[in-house]
Design an enzyme around this catalytic site. Sequence first.
Site, PDB file in Angstrom:
ATOM      1  CE  LYS A 252      -7.806  -2.766   5.387  1.00 26.12           C
ATOM      2  NZ  LYS A 252      -7.969  -4.093   4.776  1.00 26.12           N
TER       3      LYS A 252
ATOM      4  CG  ASP B  14      -3.122   3.980   4.483  1.00 24.79           C
ATOM      5  OD1 ASP B  14      -4.133   3.801   5.188  1.00 24.79           O
ATOM      6  OD2 ASP B  14      -2.914   3.357   3.419  1.00 24.79           O
TER       7      ASP B  14
ATOM      8  CD1 TRP C  58      -1.981  -2.263   1.884  1.00 22.04           C
ATOM      9  CD2 TRP C  58      -2.922  -1.361   0.084  1.00 22.04           C
ATOM     10  NE1 TRP C  58      -2.963  -3.126   1.452  1.00 22.04           N
ATOM     11  CE2 TRP C  58      -3.551  -2.601   0.355  1.00 22.04           C
ATOM     12  CE3 TRP C  58      -3.344  -0.608  -1.013  1.00 22.04           C
ATOM     13  CZ2 TRP C  58      -4.586  -3.096  -0.442  1.00 22.04           C
ATOM     14  CZ3 TRP C  58      -4.375  -1.106  -1.811  1.00 22.04           C
ATOM     15  CH2 TRP C  58      -4.986  -2.335  -1.523  1.00 22.04           C
TER      16      TRP C  58
END
Length: 361
Positions: A196, A172, A102
């Site tokens: 999540k 992030d 990511w």
Amino acid sequence: MSPVYNFNAGPAALPKPALEAAQKELLNFNHTGMSVMELSHRSSDYDAVHQQTKQLLKKLMNIPDTHEILFIQGGASLQFAMLPYNLLSSNKIGQYVLTGSWSEKAVKEASFIGETNIAASTKESNYTSIPDLKNVHFSDNDAYVHITSNNTIYGTQWKQFPDLTHAPLVADMSSDILSRSLDVEKFGLIYAGAQKNLGPSGVTVVIAKKEIIDSAQTNHVPTMLRYSTFSKNDSLYNTPPTFGIYLLGKVLEWVESIGGLTKLEEANEEKARVIYETIDENNGFFSGHAEASSRSLMNVTFTLPNEELSKSFLTLAKERGFVGLNGHRSIGGCRASIYNAVPLEACVALRDLMIEFKQAN
């Protein structure tokens, strides 16, 4: 029906009390005779949901008044571009610390917009650890320093964050936001997809310093890619994902009801301990991907002695009601995502299955 142990990496498990509360109100929210999904986002009934969700998040994460809470769509992937559009001016550098796929995607998107640099990386070791802060190199010309706080694929997590004075720290936090206590004041900007730990997919939470939003040079940036558009309009410039924000609020109510972040962090540490101890005590049969000092409390990654045993274990797990234990294709093996809503009982059940499987093989 038989119990299901949900270890999906995302969308992930949601707290049952939050789902039950939403179920109870699904057809008639607040005596309106309508579902919250049917309400106008300009109505007073929805506005109450919107404001309460913001205030609960602010309270639980101890977000200072210097920071703004924004609800945006497009996931963390949109933030990969939105961030540099707002913060990366032509004479500045976007610094990125690479700790997984990511962060690789984040720097790639930023490179389309402005100058970027890799401040540190553990790619050469297949991302088994977080870089030592002593080896992270910064520049006086940094627009910001970007990290990914938790790496779902590789099972690593930042335990300490850089203390920066020369540029904003951007994180992030899609896979570990609201899972532990942290000093939000350290960060210029935090972003996280909700799917999540916070709620259902479709909502992205951005927590940004107001001065960063106000000082961004965005005359050339499309309206919906400006943080100021969301800040000035309380995230209501266009129709927000109202049901997602509503359910995010229900999750936050659950977090508050169990004692807040302190209790949640204790529970997450206990869940991770149960599985990591099983890996360590059966070393040679189960092998963790992440180095011990960088282990994630959210994603436990491990392999078995060979692919055949991995497939057999995953087949047995599926038969026993375990969902989402397949490891990512880049490292194989298994991955147990043990986000906030995954109960301790699920981790204990996984431990027992691991021990049983090892004894049989």
